[in-house]
Design an enzyme around this catalytic site. Structure first.
Site, PDB file in Angstrom:
ATOM      1  N   ASP A  76      60.085  10.584  12.678  1.00 51.30           N
ATOM      2  CA  ASP A  76      59.303  11.415  13.590  1.00 51.30           C
ATOM      3  C   ASP A  76      58.031  10.669  13.975  1.00 51.30           C
ATOM      4  O   ASP A  76      57.331  10.156  13.103  1.00 51.30           O
ATOM      5  CB  ASP A  76      58.922  12.745  12.922  1.00 51.30           C
ATOM      6  CG  ASP A  76      58.219  13.673  13.906  1.00 51.30           C
ATOM      7  OD1 ASP A  76      58.842  14.003  14.924  1.00 51.30           O
ATOM      8  OD2 ASP A  76      57.054  14.022  13.675  1.00 51.30           O
TER       9      ASP A  76
ATOM     10  N   ASP B  51      36.088  47.525  36.627  1.00 53.49           N
ATOM     11  CA  ASP B  51      36.694  48.160  35.439  1.00 53.49           C
ATOM     12  C   ASP B  51      36.593  49.670  35.589  1.00 53.49           C
ATOM     13  O   ASP B  51      35.992  50.182  36.552  1.00 53.49           O
ATOM     14  CB  ASP B  51      35.991  47.676  34.150  1.00 53.49           C
ATOM     15  CG  ASP B  51      36.937  47.672  32.947  1.00 53.49           C
ATOM     16  OD1 ASP B  51      37.517  48.727  32.634  1.00 53.49           O
ATOM     17  OD2 ASP B  51      37.090  46.604  32.314  1.00 53.49           O
TER      18      ASP B  51
ATOM     19  N   GLY C   6      36.402  51.514  39.026  1.00 53.78           N
ATOM     20  CA  GLY C   6      37.643  51.930  39.674  1.00 53.78           C
ATOM     21  C   GLY C   6      38.833  51.738  38.743  1.00 53.78           C
ATOM     22  O   GLY C   6      38.696  51.190  37.644  1.00 53.78           O
ATOM     23  N   ASP C   7      39.980  52.196  39.250  1.00 55.57           N
ATOM     24  CA  ASP C   7      41.223  52.075  38.485  1.00 55.57           C
ATOM     25  C   ASP C   7      42.104  51.076  39.234  1.00 55.57           C
ATOM     26  O   ASP C   7      42.463  51.328  40.393  1.00 55.57           O
ATOM     27  CB  ASP C   7      41.886  53.458  38.409  1.00 55.57           C
ATOM     28  CG  ASP C   7      43.152  53.432  37.592  1.00 55.57           C
ATOM     29  OD1 ASP C   7      43.862  52.404  37.628  1.00 55.57           O
ATOM     30  OD2 ASP C   7      43.445  54.434  36.915  1.00 55.57           O
ATOM     31  N   PHE C   8      42.423  49.953  38.596  1.00 53.53           N
ATOM     32  CA  PHE C   8      43.149  48.921  39.365  1.00 53.53           C
ATOM     33  C   PHE C   8      44.587  49.297  39.704  1.00 53.53           C
ATOM     34  O   PHE C   8      45.230  48.628  40.491  1.00 53.53           O
ATOM     35  CB  PHE C   8      43.040  47.515  38.758  1.00 53.53           C
ATOM     36  CG  PHE C   8      43.349  47.332  37.290  1.00 53.53           C
ATOM     37  CD1 PHE C   8      44.470  47.872  36.701  1.00 53.53           C
ATOM     38  CD2 PHE C   8      42.501  46.540  36.506  1.00 53.53           C
ATOM     39  CE1 PHE C   8      44.756  47.658  35.366  1.00 53.53           C
ATOM     40  CE2 PHE C   8      42.773  46.318  35.160  1.00 53.53           C
ATOM     41  CZ  PHE C   8      43.905  46.883  34.584  1.00 53.53           C
TER      42      PHE C   8
ATOM     43  N   ARG D 284      43.247  38.630  29.929  1.00 55.18           N
ATOM     44  CA  ARG D 284      43.806  39.522  28.902  1.00 55.18           C
ATOM     45  C   ARG D 284      44.160  40.897  29.477  1.00 55.18           C
ATOM     46  O   ARG D 284      43.887  41.923  28.880  1.00 55.18           O
ATOM     47  CB  ARG D 284      42.812  39.690  27.743  1.00 55.18           C
ATOM     48  CG  ARG D 284      42.739  38.445  26.876  1.00 55.18           C
ATOM     49  CD  ARG D 284      41.888  38.660  25.690  1.00 55.18           C
ATOM     50  NE  ARG D 284      40.493  38.827  26.043  1.00 55.18           N
ATOM     51  CZ  ARG D 284      39.576  39.280  25.215  1.00 55.18           C
ATOM     52  NH1 ARG D 284      39.919  39.653  24.011  1.00 55.18           N
ATOM     53  NH2 ARG D 284      38.306  39.356  25.589  1.00 55.18           N
TER      54      ARG D 284
HETATM   55  C1  LIG Z   1      41.994  43.719  26.908  1.00 56.18           C
HETATM   56  S1  LIG Z   1      40.622  44.145  27.851  1.00 56.18           S
HETATM   57  C2  LIG Z   1      40.182  42.616  28.594  1.00 56.18           C
HETATM   58  C3  LIG Z   1      38.735  42.525  28.936  1.00 56.18           C
HETATM   59  C4  LIG Z   1      38.295  41.270  29.649  1.00 56.18           C
HETATM   60  N1  LIG Z   1      39.074  40.962  30.805  1.00 56.18           N
HETATM   61  C5  LIG Z   1      38.263  40.096  28.703  1.00 56.18           C
HETATM   62  O1  LIG Z   1      39.137  39.238  28.771  1.00 56.18           O
HETATM   63  O2  LIG Z   1      37.363  40.074  27.891  1.00 56.18           O
HETATM   64  C6  LIG Z   1      41.340  45.066  29.165  1.00 56.18           C
HETATM   65  C7  LIG Z   1      40.352  45.606  30.138  1.00 56.18           C
HETATM   66  O3  LIG Z   1      41.054  46.250  31.191  1.00 56.18           O
HETATM   67  C8  LIG Z   1      40.389  47.431  31.516  1.00 56.18           C
HETATM   68  N2  LIG Z   1      41.307  48.385  32.129  1.00 56.18           N
HETATM   69  C9  LIG Z   1      42.320  49.030  31.539  1.00 56.18           C
HETATM   70  N3  LIG Z   1      42.948  49.817  32.421  1.00 56.18           N
HETATM   71  C10 LIG Z   1      42.305  49.670  33.581  1.00 56.18           C
HETATM   72  C11 LIG Z   1      42.488  50.223  34.871  1.00 56.18           C
HETATM   73  N4  LIG Z   1      43.481  51.098  35.117  1.00 56.18           N
HETATM   74  N5  LIG Z   1      41.658  49.864  35.849  1.00 56.18           N
HETATM   75  C12 LIG Z   1      40.638  48.998  35.614  1.00 56.18           C
HETATM   76  N6  LIG Z   1      40.424  48.424  34.412  1.00 56.18           N
HETATM   77  C13 LIG Z   1      41.246  48.761  33.408  1.00 56.18           C
HETATM   78  C14 LIG Z   1      39.889  47.914  30.192  1.00 56.18           C
HETATM   79  O4  LIG Z   1      38.842  48.854  30.346  1.00 56.18           O
HETATM   80  C15 LIG Z   1      39.429  46.647  29.544  1.00 56.18           C
HETATM   81  O5  LIG Z   1      38.126  46.356  29.842  1.00 56.18           O
END
Ligand SMILES: C[S@@+](CC[C@H](N)C(=O)[O-])C[C@H]1O[C@@H](n2cnc3c(N)ncnc32)[C@H](O)[C@@H]1O
Length: 670
Positions: free
Chosen positions: A89, A537, A562-564, A579
């Site tokens: 190896d 977020d 907002g809600d994505f 994440r």
């Molecule tokens: C695992 S954390 C990751 C945080 C960040 N991106 C990081 O890497 O440190 C997931 C994030 O997605 C957000 N989140 C979950 N559902 C969501 C939604 N429907 N709309 C917007 N944000 C959302 C959570 O509030 C959280 O802050």
């Protein structure tokens, strides 16, 4: 023409097997006249490199496991037992990192640019397995292993040259991403050591080892090496006589001494009476004869003529040497396995010591003393705990490298100062407390989670969680704060590497979807002076993000609630998903990516940052362990993310393995 190598020729008549599919090793061994079968090993090269103190130990162990796998498989699958199995190896090491074969072009680029302008080491571990089959008994495996190191220096390499080389396809199946014997030779400034070792097989040392195995020191009693007045070695053995005229007719050896002071028998002087019978060439000591000899001596039977010459191989001592060797190897092997087992069995205790010392603020208390040192009594007072318990905790922390002790004084180690002080810039305290309070309870229900294939939130916390964030993490203020601190600490530690993974200078705006505390958004703003970043977020998160605002907050970072899944996404050139994707079902991932694709103009891009699984899903264990407590989502490899993004029109993926907690991939819309 093939030179009749006297050492290699000792293997004639034996079933020699090369447990490697490498065409380079095959060529090296074929070129010296070795006749062998190729049976590529099925052993997966997945040994945990962290368990090896030195890179060569990893290479040797991998070589050994490869060869043993073949040696043990052949009697059953091929219905024949090899005499000798050779495993090898090769690894390349630079800056304390082991580089194996690149998994893709980006990985090759990462490796080669790391090697550019520097000296690196190439280690090949080799294992020679001698298989002894005794009738009615289990096969005996004797392992002889060794390694060779060669230093190689690369010239300073331009990106253009590197990409041209990578696009030639040559790097892909080679340790370190280059082949010195072909195009890769152009990259090399110098080589110190065995060139063939860099190609993949240290032939010279292999021959020396064969020489030791088949003509060990005991067999060369009379072949003392003296140093002449000029300093050159002189062989004092009288010229060998032809077998017929030797009083015993036994094999005698007389050849040039090798660099270890051993004589490699020369083909012209080594003879034995069984030569014709065994069908071996000149200079060979047939293995069957060797075995018979030791047996007959043990039985007290008369030794066949031609055996009693004192210059003949001392078979008993050779056997002893090999057996000792094998026992040592076996003992070392078992010890290594045992220490890995202990590490696994005790792993949860170590984690819990870290969690508890962090929760009790042991590291902060030690830091707060004037000298940075405290005795157990003072720490006990500082953390409001019993003296006995504190002493035990502090001692355990010392054993784990979290603390150091001089006399009776305890102090933080450099690692603790970096990561365990609650107000340090790279503090992991938030994540550690999240693990203690949330992940730990989930893992206590792992067995049920595995049996049922479901998340165990209800069992661990007494309530269901259809939406992990809204139902579990954000249902109570302190839980939300703890979760946000956990996300914040990981983003602080990994954010810079993610933010600088790609050249984003042509983009003006970015949107960090699910950006939580904004830590990642601030890192992007810091790394890219021309970029404005919107952090997006859920409203319940945005309302608390002020908590985490850095004192030197950049006003290019703004916050939108907002809600994505439901709301319109802010317009941006770059969408960051750090994440996010691993948390959601495929269906929700597609909803989110479709929304992003719709919001994107041509030329816009998506940057996904996650733990990337290895392409064969065998690691890293951090990603696979995390998956065990995940809910509806899943972990993916870089190419799986690439395909996923491609299915939404994001192409030309660039992948960055950051060697930090999170990797990154950047894909652009067509
Ligand atoms: C695992 S954390 C990751 C945080 C960040 N991106 C990081 O890497 O440190 C997931 C994030 O997605 C957000 N989140 C979950 N559902 C969501 C939604 N429907 N709309 C917007 N944000 C959302 C959570 O509030 C959280 O802050």
């Amino acid at each position: 023409m093939v030179l009749m190598n006297p050492v290699i020729s000792k293997l004639t008549g034996k079933l020699v097997v090369l447990a490697s599919a490498s065409p380079r090793r095959l060529e090296i061994l074929t070129n010296v006249g070795l006749r062998f079968e190729v049976v590529p090993s099925w052993f997966k090269e997945t040994l945990d490199k962290r368990l090896f103190k030195m890179p060569h130990e990893y290479a040797v162990e991998t070589a050994k496991q490869k060869a043993l796998e073949v040696a043990k498989r052949m009697p059953f699958k091929h219905l024949k037992t090899p005499d000798i199995v050779i495993g090898a190896d090769t690894v390349v090491t630079v800056d304390g990192l082991i580089l194996e074969k690149p998994v893709d072009k980006q990985d090759a680029y990462r490796m080669l640019s790391r090697l550019s302008g520097k000296e690196h080491s190439v280690f090949t571990g080799v294992a020679i397995i001698l298989c002894h089959e005794k009738e009615g008994e289990e096969i005996d495996y004797q392992v002889i292993d060794f390694y060779e190191e060669t230093k190689v220096k690369f010239a300073d390499l331009s990106d253009d040259l590197l990409w041209e080389y990578i696009n030639s396809g040559e790097p892909m199946d080679k340790a370190g991403g280059y082949g010195i014997q072909a195009l890769g030779g152009m990259l090399v400034e110098y080589v110190h050591g065995d060139f063939l070792n860099v190609v993949g097989f240290p032939l010279n040392q292999f021959c020396k080892k064969l020489s030791l195995i088949f003509s060990p020191p005991g067999s060369l009693k009379q072949n003392k090496i003296q140093t002449s007045p000029q300093g050159s070695p002189v062989d004092t053995v009288p010229p060998a006589e032809p077998a017929a005229s030797s009083p015993s007719g036994s094999p005698t050896h007389n050849g040039p001494p090798d660099s270890q002071g051993q004589n490699i028998p020369s083909a012209s002087t080594a003879h034995n009476v069984k030569q014709e019978e065994s069908g071996c060439g000149e200079g060979e000591v047939p293995w069957t004869l060797v075995n018979n000899l030791s047996k007959s001596s043990e039985n007290g039977e008369a030794e066949p003529q031609g055996i009693s010459d004192p210059a003949a191989p001392d078979l008993t001592s050779r056997g002893t040497m090999q057996m000792q060797n094998v026992r040592e190897h076996e003992t070392e092997d078992i010890k290594e396995k045992l220490s890995k087992m202990i590490e696994l069995m005790d792993g949860f205790k170590a984690s819990k010591v870290l969690f508890t010392a962090s929760k009790l603020r042991v590291f902060d208390v030690l830091r707060s003393s004037k000298t940075g040192e405290l005795q157990a009594e003072d720490v006990a007072q500082g953390i409001k705990a019993s003296l006995k318990g504190t002493e035990r905790l502090l001692e355990a922390c010392v054993s784990l490298g979290l603390l150091q002790r001089t006399g009776k004084e305890y102090a933080n180690t450099a690692m603790s100062r970096h990561f365990l002080l609650s107000d340090g810039p790279l503090s992991l305290q938030g994540y550690i407390q999240h693990c203690n309070e949330l992940v730990w309870p989930l893992f206590t229900h792992l067995e049920t989670a595995v049996r049922e294939g479901t998340n165990q939130h209800e069992k661990a916390f007494g309530k269901t969680s259809d939406n992990l964030f809204q139902d579990a993490y954000y249902s109570r203020h302190e839980v939300k704060l703890r979760f946000m601190k956990a996300m914040h600490s990981i983003a602080k530690v990994s954010g810079r590497d993610v933010a600088t993974a790609f050249d984003l200078s042509k983009y003006k705006t970015a949107c960090d979807l699910g950006g939580c505390t904004g830590a990642m958004a601030y890192e992007f703003a810091k790394a890219h002076p021309g970029l404005s970043v919107t952090m997006f977020d859920l409203p319940e998160v945005i309302e608390m993000s002020g908590h985490f605002r850095p004192h030197d907050a950049d006003d290019r970072v703004s916050f939108v609630a907002g809600d994505f899944f439901k709301d319109e996404l802010p317009k941006a050139d770059v969408y960051i998903l750090a994440r996010i994707l691993h948390d959601w079902s495929d269906e929700k991932v597609h909803i989110l990516l479709s929304k992003i694709a719709k919001a994107c103009n041509p030329g816009c891009c998506v940057l996904v940052s996650e733990i990337f699984l290895d392409e064969d899903r065998k690691g890293p264990s951090r990603g696979l362990l995390q998956a065990l407590s995940m809910t509806e989502g899943r972990q993916r490899s870089a190419s799986e993310y690439s395909l996923l993004l491609k299915s939404h029109g994001f192409t030309s993926a660039q992948i960055k393995h950051t060697h930090n907690l999170l990797d990154a991939i950047l894909c652009v819309t067509e």
